[in-house]
Design a protein around this motif. Structure first.
Motif, short mmCIF file in Angstrom:
data_model
loop_
_atom_site.label_atom_id
_atom_site.label_comp_id
_atom_site.label_asym_id
_atom_site.label_seq_id
_atom_site.Cartn_x
_atom_site.Cartn_y
_atom_site.Cartn_z
N GLU A 76 42.10 48.89 34.05
CA GLU A 76 43.30 49.03 34.89
C GLU A 76 43.16 50.25 35.82
OE1 GLU A 76 45.35 46.53 34.72
OE2 GLU A 76 45.24 45.76 32.67
N HIS A 90 43.66 39.74 37.95
CA HIS A 90 44.37 39.20 36.80
C HIS A 90 44.46 37.68 36.77
CE1 HIS A 90 45.19 43.29 35.71
NE2 HIS A 90 45.95 42.94 34.70
N HIS A 146 42.41 42.60 26.50
CA HIS A 146 42.92 42.31 27.85
C HIS A 146 42.04 42.96 28.92
CE1 HIS A 146 45.77 41.74 31.13
NE2 HIS A 146 45.71 43.05 31.37
N ILE A 154 39.93 41.40 32.02
CA ILE A 154 40.25 41.85 33.38
C ILE A 154 39.00 42.38 34.09
CG2 ILE A 154 41.61 43.53 34.74
CD1 ILE A 154 43.05 40.91 33.50
ZN LIG Z 1 46.38 44.14 33.03
#
Ligand SMILES: [Zn+2]
Ligand SMILES: NC(=O)c1ccc[n+]([C@@H]2O[C@H](COP(=O)([O-])OP(=O)(O)OC[C@H]3O[C@@H](n4cnc5c(N)ncnc54)[C@H](O)[C@@H]3O)[C@@H](O)[C@H]2O)c1
Length: 365
Positions: A191, A251, A268, A272
């Motif tokens: 992220e 995403h 996650h 990603i």
């Molecule tokens: Zn995310």
């Protein structure tokens, strides 16, 4: 333990919902003091999970107690499964049992699961009580603790029930990141790299510096990411103008891979990572991103040991099956976030399902 440095303060200027994020080591012990300017009543609950509670719950309670607050610790099992309506109901009932009413407030102590769940409880208990975020993972410090999106999952899908409810304060204690398992620590950087890609190419050297020394600039890096998130949220608090959609860079395909792997197989951030590479590739085809820009994204992800090739057990067909179930694909086109260059993202209507297929196949090499 006491704070050793002055925290960095990031403003989230949302009018009458404005708040600050304080970032730095040791902030947990200053929780009680930091609440003073907010004018909250004394009764509160600290909602945490079964991993974070034993590590940091006592320090939060001690700080609150010393400052005169009457706090009760409520603990849910660690993990995504706790982000449920039944868990939210149970927390609300425990709050009532412990004498909380509309004058109480909530402290969310944990990662994104706790932030989303406790934020949802705070947003709905007595039609909304104040809450404070104490994020303890990279993902929650750079992303979920700021912005006011709260919610729980349904068996039919993630985050289907929720409310916008902004916190009154975010305290990102960077020392709490020391106890994160290595895989979770690295995962969060997907992220961070996404933020650099969509809004802040100059952040790249700061991200690289963490690889050499985790402690050297984590507060500065977390604060810089919160500032990016804050700006995006201020431009588009309720996801109506499109700016907030830029946070979905990587995403669309990433979620497809995450679902195809079966939840829990890939973290996650790991899914990603693959989505970011595919989206960077599509940005070279459908926009002006150059190979250097794409290579920078890939090498950063590699440096954090994030996946750059899809695990063999997940076939293209399964991924495409998940992707084509996405309603956004109905016309063969999709609103897809692309980069013009590193640091400059936009929403495009040009990307086709065929091009997406090709980008997934390219992730095999
Ligand atoms: Zn995310
Ligand atoms: N609201 C938003 O805008 C937003 C944005 C991004 C993600 N999210 C949500 O956030 C969630 C993911 O957040 P996450 O990655 O923080 O997951 P998480 O909250 O499940 O934390 C990951 C694991 O690390 C443990 N942990 C947390 N802090 C720790 C610490 N300091 N030391 C040791 N262990 C620790 C937790 O107990 C958990 O087992 C998802 O539910 C996602 O939907 C929300």
């Amino acid at each position: 333990m006491m704070a050793t440095t002055t925290p960095i303060i990031v403003d989230v200027p949302l009018g009458d919902r404005a708040y600050q994020a304080h970032v730095g080591p040791g902030l947990l012990d200053l929780l009680g003091d930091k609440l003073a300017p907010l004018g909250l009543r004394k009764r509160c609950v600290v909602i945490t999970d079964s991993t974070v509670g034993p590590l940091y719950g006592k320090r939060a309670l001690t700080s609150l107690d010393t400052a005169g607050y009457k706090a009760t610790l409520l603990t849910v099992p660690a993990g995504e499964a706790s982000k449920s309506l039944s868990q939210a109901e149970s927390l609300c009932r425990q709050m009532i049992e412990h004498g909380c009413d509309r004058h109480a407030f909530v402290v969310a102590l944990g990662g994104g699961v706790i932030g989303d769940l406790a934020g949802f409880v705070a947003g709905t208990f007595y039609r909304g009580v104040p809450y404070v975020q104490i994020p303890t993972t990279i993902v929650s410090q750079v992303d979920s603790s700021v912005g006011g999106k709260t919610g729980v999952n349904m068996p039919e899908g993630k985050n289907l029930i929720g409310v916008f409810h902004q916190p009154r304060l975010v305290l990102a204690d960077t020392e709490t990141l020391d106890s994160l398992p290595e895989r979770e620590f690295r995962e969060g950087f997907a992220e961070v790299i996404k933020h650099a890609a969509i809004r802040d190419a100059d952040m790249v050297p700061m991200i690289e510096a963490v690889l050499k020394d985790r402690h050297a600039n984590l507060p500065e890096l977390m604060a810089r990411n919160i500032a990016i998130k804050s700006k995006v949220v201020v431009e588009d608090e309720y996801e109506t103008t499109g700016t907030r959609a830029l946070l979905n860079f990587g995403h669309t395909i990433g979620h497809g891979i995450e679902a195809a792997a079966g939840y829990g197989q890939l973290l996650h951030g790991e899914a990603i990572s693959l989505g970011l590479i595919a989206a960077a590739r599509l940005s070279c085809v459908f926009s002006d991103l150059d190979d250097m820009g794409k290579a920078t994204i890939v090498s950063l992800l590699e440096a954090f040991h994030l996946p750059t090739a899809i695990p063999e057990s997940i076939t293209d067909d399964i991924i495409l099956d998940y992707l084509s179930r996405d309603k956004k694909f109905e016309e063969g086109h999709i609103r897809f976030v692309l980069l013009r260059e590193l640091g400059d993202a936009f929403v495009s209507n040009a990307v086709t399902l065929d091009a997406i297929k090709a980008s997934i196949i390219a992730l095999r090499k």
